[in-house]
Design a protein around this motif. Sequence first.
Motif, PDB file in Angstrom:
ATOM      1  N   LYS A 210       0.819  -1.216   0.000  1.00  0.00           N
ATOM      2  CA  LYS A 210       0.000   0.000   0.000  1.00  0.00           C
ATOM      3  C   LYS A 210       0.852   1.265   0.000  1.00  0.00           C
ATOM      4  O   LYS A 210       0.347   2.351  -0.295  1.00  0.00           O
ATOM      5  CB  LYS A 210      -0.948  -0.025   1.191  1.00  0.00           C
ATOM      6  CG  LYS A 210      -1.998  -1.129   1.040  1.00  0.00           C
ATOM      7  CD  LYS A 210      -3.095  -1.059   2.081  1.00  0.00           C
ATOM      8  CE  LYS A 210      -4.156  -2.119   1.807  1.00  0.00           C
ATOM      9  NZ  LYS A 210      -5.275  -2.089   2.747  1.00  0.00           N
ATOM     10  N   ALA A 211       2.133   1.099   0.306  1.00  0.00           N
ATOM     11  CA  ALA A 211       3.048   2.239   0.206  1.00  0.00           C
ATOM     12  C   ALA A 211       3.677   2.316  -1.177  1.00  0.00           C
ATOM     13  O   ALA A 211       4.554   3.161  -1.416  1.00  0.00           O
ATOM     14  CB  ALA A 211       4.130   2.129   1.271  1.00  0.00           C
ATOM     15  N   GLY A 212       3.234   1.465  -2.095  1.00  0.00           N
ATOM     16  CA  GLY A 212       3.765   1.474  -3.456  1.00  0.00           C
ATOM     17  C   GLY A 212       5.053   0.698  -3.620  1.00  0.00           C
ATOM     18  O   GLY A 212       5.689   0.775  -4.681  1.00  0.00           O
ATOM     19  N   GLU A 213       5.461  -0.067  -2.601  1.00  0.00           N
ATOM     20  CA  GLU A 213       6.706  -0.842  -2.667  1.00  0.00           C
ATOM     21  C   GLU A 213       6.381  -2.293  -3.027  1.00  0.00           C
ATOM     22  O   GLU A 213       6.759  -3.243  -2.331  1.00  0.00           O
ATOM     23  CB  GLU A 213       7.439  -0.760  -1.342  1.00  0.00           C
ATOM     24  CG  GLU A 213       7.814   0.663  -0.934  1.00  0.00           C
ATOM     25  CD  GLU A 213       8.505   0.721   0.415  1.00  0.00           C
ATOM     26  OE1 GLU A 213       8.836  -0.350   0.973  1.00  0.00           O
ATOM     27  OE2 GLU A 213       8.698   1.837   0.938  1.00  0.00           O
ATOM     28  N   THR A 214       5.697  -2.485  -4.145  1.00  0.00           N
ATOM     29  CA  THR A 214       5.248  -3.819  -4.533  1.00  0.00           C
ATOM     30  C   THR A 214       6.412  -4.765  -4.766  1.00  0.00           C
ATOM     31  O   THR A 214       6.353  -5.935  -4.391  1.00  0.00           O
ATOM     32  CB  THR A 214       4.383  -3.730  -5.809  1.00  0.00           C
ATOM     33  OG1 THR A 214       3.311  -2.810  -5.579  1.00  0.00           O
ATOM     34  CG2 THR A 214       3.813  -5.081  -6.171  1.00  0.00           C
ATOM     35  N   ARG A 215       7.486  -4.268  -5.369  1.00  0.00           N
ATOM     36  CA  ARG A 215       8.633  -5.125  -5.624  1.00  0.00           C
ATOM     37  C   ARG A 215       9.236  -5.641  -4.328  1.00  0.00           C
ATOM     38  O   ARG A 215       9.587  -6.826  -4.213  1.00  0.00           O
ATOM     39  CB  ARG A 215       9.692  -4.347  -6.411  1.00  0.00           C
ATOM     40  CG  ARG A 215      10.925  -5.152  -6.815  1.00  0.00           C
ATOM     41  CD  ARG A 215      10.572  -6.223  -7.843  1.00  0.00           C
ATOM     42  NE  ARG A 215      10.388  -7.546  -7.240  1.00  0.00           N
ATOM     43  CZ  ARG A 215       9.845  -8.562  -7.875  1.00  0.00           C
ATOM     44  NH1 ARG A 215       9.395  -8.432  -9.105  1.00  0.00           N
ATOM     45  NH2 ARG A 215       9.711  -9.730  -7.270  1.00  0.00           N
ATOM     46  N   ALA A 216       9.338  -4.778  -3.316  1.00  0.00           N
ATOM     47  CA  ALA A 216       9.871  -5.211  -2.014  1.00  0.00           C
ATOM     48  C   ALA A 216       8.946  -6.233  -1.375  1.00  0.00           C
ATOM     49  O   ALA A 216       9.401  -7.212  -0.763  1.00  0.00           O
ATOM     50  CB  ALA A 216      10.047  -4.005  -1.100  1.00  0.00           C
ATOM     51  N   ALA A 217       7.636  -6.043  -1.511  1.00  0.00           N
ATOM     52  CA  ALA A 217       6.673  -6.987  -0.958  1.00  0.00           C
ATOM     53  C   ALA A 217       6.803  -8.338  -1.648  1.00  0.00           C
ATOM     54  O   ALA A 217       6.796  -9.400  -0.991  1.00  0.00           O
ATOM     55  CB  ALA A 217       5.256  -6.442  -1.109  1.00  0.00           C
ATOM     56  N   LEU A 218       6.931  -8.338  -2.975  1.00  0.00           N
ATOM     57  CA  LEU A 218       7.095  -9.598  -3.714  1.00  0.00           C
ATOM     58  C   LEU A 218       8.401 -10.290  -3.346  1.00  0.00           C
ATOM     59  O   LEU A 218       8.442 -11.524  -3.202  1.00  0.00           O
ATOM     60  CB  LEU A 218       7.052  -9.316  -5.219  1.00  0.00           C
ATOM     61  CG  LEU A 218       5.664  -9.088  -5.817  1.00  0.00           C
ATOM     62  CD1 LEU A 218       5.782  -8.536  -7.235  1.00  0.00           C
ATOM     63  CD2 LEU A 218       4.854 -10.388  -5.827  1.00  0.00           C
TER      64      LEU A 218
END
Length: 561
Positions: A210-218
């Motif tokens: 939700k902070a826009g850090e999708t790559r870090a989440a993946l």
Amino acid sequence: MRLIWNGIVASAVAAALVLPGAGQARSLSGAYLAGIQAEQQLDYEEAARYFVRALSYDVDNPALLDAAIRAQVARGEVSTAIVLAQRLEETDTNPLGLILQLAGNVRDGQLTPALETLSNPQAQESLPLLADIWRGWLLINTGEEEDGFEALRDLALHPEWGLFGQNHLALAHVALGDYDAAAQVFADLDPVTTTLHRFGTRVRIEAQAKAGETRAALDLVDTLLEGSIGDVELETLRAALTDGNPVQRSMAGPMDGFAIALFDIGSQLNTGRRSEALLYLRVAHFLKPDLHEAALLIGQILEQQDQFDLARQVFETVPLDAPQSAEARLGLAAVYQSAERDDEAIATLSALAQSYPEALRVRYFQAEALRVAERYEDALPIYDQSVDLAVAQDRAFWQLYYGRAVSKHLTDDWPGAEADFRRALELRPDQPMVLNYLGYSLVEKGLKLDEALGMIQSAVEQRPDSGYIIDSLGWVYFQLGRYDEAVDPMEQAVALEPIDPVINDHLGDVYWMVGREREAEFQWRRALSFDPEPEERARILRKLDIGLDAVRAEEGHSVAN
């Protein structure tokens, strides 16, 4: 954070003995001691029933109240325990009573009284970590957000409990919808070695997304999946992140912080103090019934304590549409297996496999349940599907090949079994279970005995306290005709597994071959007393009748070998 009152047994029995009326004293002491026995056996339902009966004779006895409260919380009746805790005169010195008092305040929205309670130095001494975390959440929930965040920042600097403070600082930002701030706090924490538990991991992934850090989440999801035989929740999260779909919110708001604090502590206690962990987790689940990770841990603890009905009940509280549903059903199947209700375990896993046909973890446990139930023919196609799923994901796990190898071996496909055992060893060269099973099987078949000996010796080096593996070492010496060398490992094996019929039988055979025939006959009789399989029983009786030499001659063995 000690929840058990020292000297409780002595104090309660003493209280019983001074009550007027010998009959009444016997009734109180009898009910109390029955409750203590049930508690020691981890039978929380019976313990609660007896302690409540004891309380009917002395309603304000603090030792009886403490015992009854513990039992009620352990069985999941937290509301009842809160009512009982209100009768304790001193809760500040009774950690569980204090937790329940505060939980009652939170449930009823009485946050200011809870904050006043935690201002008492004695309360802070009784609950040092929990008091610090709850103080931060109480301030946030009573409109003093700046002070609440400051309290959590102070805790984050604590030399021992800093991880808790950092996590709750991040969780507080999530609870208030500030995902950018939460992601910044999480960024300072190592995602693998310092994540407190499954819930914290999910919230971290949620905040990053939700902070826009999708790559870090993946990347975090992939790191957590690496080396594991799948995880339905994480795989579902990964699919949502990849497709750009919203991630389901884990925290409804800052009131959730109280339950999560209890869950944090309970999760840490679960590593060695399960009964104490259970109490924290039960109260956490009471305050936040949709904290399904708490239900998973509670169910696991109860299953490990052989409280199968209570474990089943808590796993069934997780709804089918929850992200944790698959883990709950896997836990339910484990309960059925531990309770020797294999058909229900298999039915549960089969239904789960229909819901998640591409889930490797589900297929693997379905195959394992069939193997444990000795339904090897049924297990094989499920193992095949598991292997195919892993190959499709460009992954490989020794456990899949080991389980399939055992099933093939027990359905008389030795070439296929040996190939799978060797594939498992390619993936995990020093895995002791694989080394032992393959080595022992080769010995039983009289094949590649020198290689088998090396495998089993390696397995023993890694598992020197496993009676079954040491038995394999003694048996390979026996098969090689090295009977004197077989004596010591066989005696060690029996010392480690004294009631196993096969190991006792093996020691008898070794004794016979070194000329200790009376001891051999004693061991064979011991083996008979431990209910061996019918075929083994018949062979032991034959040995007692005509001796091992004659039996081996009948079987085509050379006595000298």
